[in-house]
Design an enzyme around this catalytic site. Structure first.
Site: not given
Ligand code: 7TS
Length: 406
Positions: A123, A200, A203, A226, A364
């Site tokens: 990501h 990371d 997910q 999430k 992303c």
């Molecule tokens: N890393 C991964 C693997 C992610 O899927 C996401 C968000 C992030 C980092 C960022 O997370 P945040 O909470 O700091 O924004 N992924 C997604 C997605 O897959 N669709 O929308 C956001």
């Protein structure tokens, strides 16, 4: 549509609503997951009964708020099996967690010619912060390749762990492909070479039990929204010795020991990294989410999601002209796909009219889209509260779209 086969659905009030007059089929859980009533209640109760700022007021509400906030830290520490609670830093999400490591750990250490190793399936949150600090230091970001099935080529990752690499980063589970990476093996390879590994876990946290000690990594980031918790919450876990060496990234209140115009001394971790008033109610809600997930248990979550993934994979494969991305052997219930002649955004818009929420776009993950040579995909990402009937609804809605556009 009733989904009585899944006893957890009734815990999530939003799942009972309709969209465009159709029952909501929420298949965008990788983007953000829905919140159970217990999380909504915890946030609501905090504001109605306990609201005060943390770590400063000695009055009753201040103490109650602090203990609720710090209690959430204990829950998160147990959730990831951190050796100590002081290694758990509250952040606004994975993005802030990784930026903290980039600016506090990597920036002061990087020299021209140094490298940060990631993978093609990251990501942007695990690419761009490294590029920003690399640009300031003359370092560069390199990536280990993946197979067309969407599996990391471990030998290629290990081959790139040269003495130039000062830090490696890998996603535990891909947000586009669902691939579960072999983090233990990667961490071992990094450790023998003295290279810290950041994982990371955005997910992974909603799907798998996480044990940072068993994984053997050095940094672990996750996002609360999430994980069925409120938005604006997340954590960075890091080994104590690394945190001790890291200067703070943000300065302000609540992160200091003493301040004078001759100089400032800082509090120990985790407070050193938590300047200013945090998202107190959010973390109280995240603590409730962790309690809820523990109550369901990863055995039940895993069993439901494995069934859904197998069912959805077979169902989508039966759709003519559908191309599925991501066929890793170890895979979470995330299905990215394209349909011949239909743009992913058009597909997602038309599915929405049938009440089916999927994400479309690059997710992303531009480098991954470049690898597959596509600008975007549609993505159905499932949670343990989804049911087979929702997969049927997705497939029926796709059939309708194909008829409409074909
Ligand atoms: N890393 C991964 C693997 C992610 O899927 C996401 C968000 C992030 C980092 C960022 O997370 P945040 O909470 O700091 O924004 N992924 C997604 C997605 O897959 N669709 O929308 C956001």
């Amino acid at each position: 549509m009733t989904f009585d086969s899944n006893p957890y659905r009734k815990d999530f009030p939003i799942l009972a609503r309709e969209v465009h007059g159709k029952p909501l089929v929420y298949l965008d859980n990788a983007n953000t997951s829905q919140k159970p009533q217990v999380v909504i209640d915890a946030v609501d109760r905090f504001y109605r009964e306990t609201n005060a700022n943390v770590a400063r007021a000695v009055h009753s509400l201040g103490e109650a708020a602090t203990s609720a906030y710090e209690g959430a830290r204990d829950k998160l520490a147990r959730f990831i099996n951190a050796p100590t609670r002081d290694e758990v830093i509250f952040t606004s999400g994975t993005t802030q967690a990784i930026n903290t490591v980039a600016y506090s750990y990597a920036l002061p250490r990087l020299q021209p010619g140094d490298e940060i190793l990631v993978t093609t399936m990251e990501h942007h949150a695990n690419i761009v912060p490294w590029q920003l600090v690399a640009a300031r230091t003359g370092a560069k970001v390199i990536a280990a390749p993946i197979t067309p099935d969407g599996e990391l080529i471990v030998e290629e990752f290990v081959a790139r762990l040269t003495p130039r690499v000062k830090l490696a980063g890998v996603t535990h589970v891909s947000n586009v492909l669902g691939t579960v990476n072999p983090v233990r093996e990667l961490a071992k390879a990094c450790r023998t070479r003295g290279i810290p590994l950041l994982v990371d876990g955005s997910q992974a946290a909603p799907h798998l039990p996480i044990d940072v000690q068993a994984l053997g990594c050095d940094f672990y980031a996750l996002t609360g929204h999430k994980l069925f918790g409120p938005t604006g919450t997340g954590i960075l876990w890091a080994r104590k010795d690394l945190l001790a060496e890291m200067p703070p990234f943000f300065g302000g209140g609540e992160m200091i020991r003493t301040v004078s115009f001759d100089g400032t001394t800082f509090a120990d971790a985790p407070h050193k990294f938590e300047a200013g008033t945090p998202n107190i109610a959010g973390f109280v809600g995240l603590g409730a989410a962790v309690d809820y997930v523990n109550g369901v248990g990863f055995e039940a979550i895993g069993a439901r999601e494995r069934d859904l993934l197998a069912y959805a994979t077979a169902a989508l494969e039966s759709v003519p002209g559908l191309r599925l991305f991501g066929r890793a052997k170890e895979k979470a219930a995330v299905l990215s796909f394209l349909i011949d002649g239909v743009h992913a955004h058009d597909l997602a818009t038309l599915l929405d009219h049938e009440g089916v929420a999927v994400r479309s776009g690059h997710h992303c993950a531009h480098p991954l889209m470049q690898f597959y040579g596509v600008p975007a995909t549609a993505r159905a990402s499932l949670a343990f509260y989804n049911v087979r009937e929702e997969v049927d609804a997705l497939v029926a809605a796709i059939a309708k779209v194909r008829k409409l556009l074909g």
